[in-house]
Write a protein that holds these residues in place. Structure first.
Motif, PDB file in Angstrom:
ATOM      1  N   UNK A  91      57.334  41.361  44.361  1.00 21.56           N
ATOM      2  CA  UNK A  91      56.381  41.287  43.261  1.00 21.56           C
ATOM      3  C   UNK A  91      55.227  40.373  43.653  1.00 21.56           C
ATOM      4  N   UNK A  92      54.116  40.527  42.966  1.00 24.99           N
ATOM      5  CA  UNK A  92      52.981  39.640  43.180  1.00 24.99           C
ATOM      6  C   UNK A  92      52.018  40.167  44.214  1.00 24.99           C
ATOM      7  N   UNK A  93      51.091  39.313  44.595  1.00 21.41           N
ATOM      8  CA  UNK A  93      50.030  39.688  45.519  1.00 21.41           C
ATOM      9  C   UNK A  93      50.525  39.771  46.953  1.00 21.41           C
ATOM     10  N   UNK A  94      49.736  40.473  47.783  1.00 21.54           N
ATOM     11  CA  UNK A  94      50.087  40.614  49.190  1.00 21.54           C
ATOM     12  C   UNK A  94      49.711  39.342  49.966  1.00 21.54           C
ATOM     13  N   UNK A  95      50.176  39.231  51.213  1.00 16.06           N
ATOM     14  CA  UNK A  95      49.916  38.005  51.986  1.00 16.06           C
ATOM     15  C   UNK A  95      48.437  37.681  52.169  1.00 16.06           C
ATOM     16  N   UNK A  96      47.610  38.687  52.424  1.00 14.95           N
ATOM     17  CA  UNK A  96      46.188  38.425  52.634  1.00 14.95           C
ATOM     18  C   UNK A  96      45.557  37.831  51.387  1.00 14.95           C
ATOM     19  N   UNK A  97      45.843  38.408  50.240  1.00 21.93           N
ATOM     20  CA  UNK A  97      45.276  37.912  48.990  1.00 21.93           C
ATOM     21  C   UNK A  97      45.696  36.471  48.733  1.00 21.93           C
ATOM     22  N   UNK A  98      46.975  36.172  48.910  1.00 22.75           N
ATOM     23  CA  UNK A  98      47.467  34.815  48.663  1.00 22.75           C
ATOM     24  C   UNK A  98      46.874  33.809  49.651  1.00 22.75           C
ATOM     25  N   UNK A  99      46.786  34.189  50.914  1.00 25.56           N
ATOM     26  CA  UNK A  99      46.227  33.271  51.914  1.00 25.56           C
ATOM     27  C   UNK A  99      44.742  33.028  51.653  1.00 25.56           C
ATOM     28  N   UNK A 100      44.033  34.082  51.319  1.00 26.22           N
ATOM     29  CA  UNK A 100      42.598  33.958  51.108  1.00 26.22           C
ATOM     30  C   UNK A 100      42.267  33.150  49.860  1.00 26.22           C
ATOM     31  N   UNK A 101      42.930  33.442  48.760  1.00 27.03           N
ATOM     32  CA  UNK A 101      42.577  32.776  47.509  1.00 27.03           C
ATOM     33  C   UNK A 101      43.010  31.318  47.471  1.00 27.03           C
ATOM     34  N   UNK A 102      43.909  30.914  48.346  1.00 29.80           N
ATOM     35  CA  UNK A 102      44.268  29.499  48.415  1.00 29.80           C
ATOM     36  C   UNK A 102      43.149  28.697  49.082  1.00 29.80           C
ATOM     37  N   UNK A 103      42.307  29.377  49.842  1.00 25.35           N
ATOM     38  CA  UNK A 103      41.158  28.734  50.498  1.00 25.35           C
ATOM     39  C   UNK A 103      39.908  29.092  49.689  1.00 25.35           C
ATOM     40  N   UNK A 104      39.562  28.236  48.748  1.00 30.62           N
ATOM     41  CA  UNK A 104      38.476  28.529  47.802  1.00 30.62           C
ATOM     42  C   UNK A 104      37.128  28.738  48.489  1.00 30.62           C
ATOM     43  N   UNK A 105      36.835  27.957  49.509  1.00 32.24           N
ATOM     44  CA  UNK A 105      35.569  28.094  50.214  1.00 32.24           C
ATOM     45  C   UNK A 105      35.427  29.456  50.875  1.00 32.24           C
ATOM     46  N   UNK A 106      36.479  29.902  51.556  1.00 32.29           N
ATOM     47  CA  UNK A 106      36.461  31.202  52.225  1.00 32.29           C
ATOM     48  C   UNK A 106      36.365  32.325  51.199  1.00 32.29           C
ATOM     49  N   UNK A 107      37.058  32.175  50.077  1.00 31.57           N
ATOM     50  CA  UNK A 107      36.985  33.180  49.012  1.00 31.57           C
ATOM     51  C   UNK A 107      35.557  33.316  48.505  1.00 31.57           C
ATOM     52  N   UNK A 108      34.905  32.185  48.281  1.00 31.59           N
ATOM     53  CA  UNK A 108      33.520  32.217  47.796  1.00 31.59           C
ATOM     54  C   UNK A 108      32.600  32.878  48.815  1.00 31.59           C
ATOM     55  N   UNK A 109      32.820  32.622  50.095  1.00 35.81           N
ATOM     56  CA  UNK A 109      31.998  33.261  51.128  1.00 35.81           C
ATOM     57  C   UNK A 109      32.126  34.780  51.075  1.00 35.81           C
ATOM     58  N   UNK A 110      33.339  35.270  50.951  1.00 33.72           N
ATOM     59  CA  UNK A 110      33.566  36.721  50.919  1.00 33.72           C
ATOM     60  C   UNK A 110      32.974  37.336  49.661  1.00 33.72           C
ATOM     61  N   UNK A 111      33.164  36.670  48.531  1.00 30.57           N
ATOM     62  CA  UNK A 111      32.590  37.187  47.287  1.00 30.57           C
ATOM     63  C   UNK A 111      31.064  37.208  47.355  1.00 30.57           C
ATOM     64  N   UNK A 112      30.463  36.173  47.934  1.00 26.73           N
ATOM     65  CA  UNK A 112      29.007  36.138  48.076  1.00 26.73           C
ATOM     66  C   UNK A 112      28.541  37.268  48.997  1.00 26.73           C
ATOM     67  N   UNK A 113      29.257  37.499  50.067  1.00 29.10           N
ATOM     68  CA  UNK A 113      28.915  38.576  51.002  1.00 29.10           C
ATOM     69  C   UNK A 113      28.942  39.927  50.295  1.00 29.10           C
ATOM     70  N   UNK A 114      29.855  40.091  49.354  1.00 32.03           N
ATOM     71  CA  UNK A 114      29.993  41.338  48.599  1.00 32.03           C
ATOM     72  C   UNK A 114      29.049  41.406  47.407  1.00 32.03           C
ATOM     73  N   UNK A 115      28.186  40.395  47.243  1.00 28.52           N
ATOM     74  CA  UNK A 115      27.166  40.450  46.215  1.00 28.52           C
ATOM     75  C   UNK A 115      27.518  39.801  44.890  1.00 28.52           C
ATOM     76  N   UNK A 116      28.652  39.132  44.818  1.00 28.21           N
ATOM     77  CA  UNK A 116      29.011  38.439  43.586  1.00 28.21           C
ATOM     78  C   UNK A 116      28.232  37.140  43.501  1.00 28.21           C
ATOM     79  N   UNK A 117      27.655  36.876  42.354  1.00 31.87           N
ATOM     80  CA  UNK A 117      26.953  35.614  42.162  1.00 31.87           C
ATOM     81  C   UNK A 117      27.982  34.503  41.968  1.00 31.87           C
TER      82      UNK A 117
END
Length: 140
Positions: A91-117
């Protein structure tokens, strides 16, 4: 059905320490175990250093993952990664999602790259108070 319950039990540590803040109290683990037992035989699998062996030996039909992990910046992804390796549904999220979202800075970089403000931010490996940071810190 054999249901593996992956968890981290909060040790009897100093209340001043937040190292285990996200780990669960025994009463929470008991309550989840009891709820899951309505659907099958629950096998408790504490996500400690012996978790890989315990998981391989138990080989449940599914793993209910509420573990936070032990060490490292990808700690929350360890249980689902091992489940995927052993081809055990979980159950729950996959490994990539959990690893990525624990690193807030990297998550923000990816979201910005995808056009999220996003709000501007600064990442630091040091504590703002110990580094002489003059910026206001807002926790939300």
């Amino acid at each position: 059905m054999r249901i593996g319950l992956a968890y981290n039990e909060k040790p009897d540590a100093s209340p001043a320490s937040d190292a285990y803040a996200e780990w669960d109290d025994p009463s929470t683990i008991d309550a989840v175990d009891q709820a899951l037992s309505l659907f099958g035989n629950v096998v408790r699998l504490e996500a400690d250093e012996f978790f890989p062996e315990k998981l391989a030996l138990a080989h449940p039909d599914i793993v209910f993952n509420m573990a936070e992990g032990l060490h490292g910046p990808c700690r929350e992804s360890h249980v689902p990664a091992l489940c995927e390796y052993l081809q055990i549904p979980y159950t729950g999220s996959d490994p990539l999602t959990l690893a990525l979202t624990l690193h807030k800075g990297r998550t923000k970089e990816i979201l910005a790259y995808r056009g999220f403000r996003r709000r501007p931010s600064v990442s630091s490996k040091r504590s703002p108070t110990s580094s002489g940071c003059r910026f206001r810190i807002r926790c939300s």
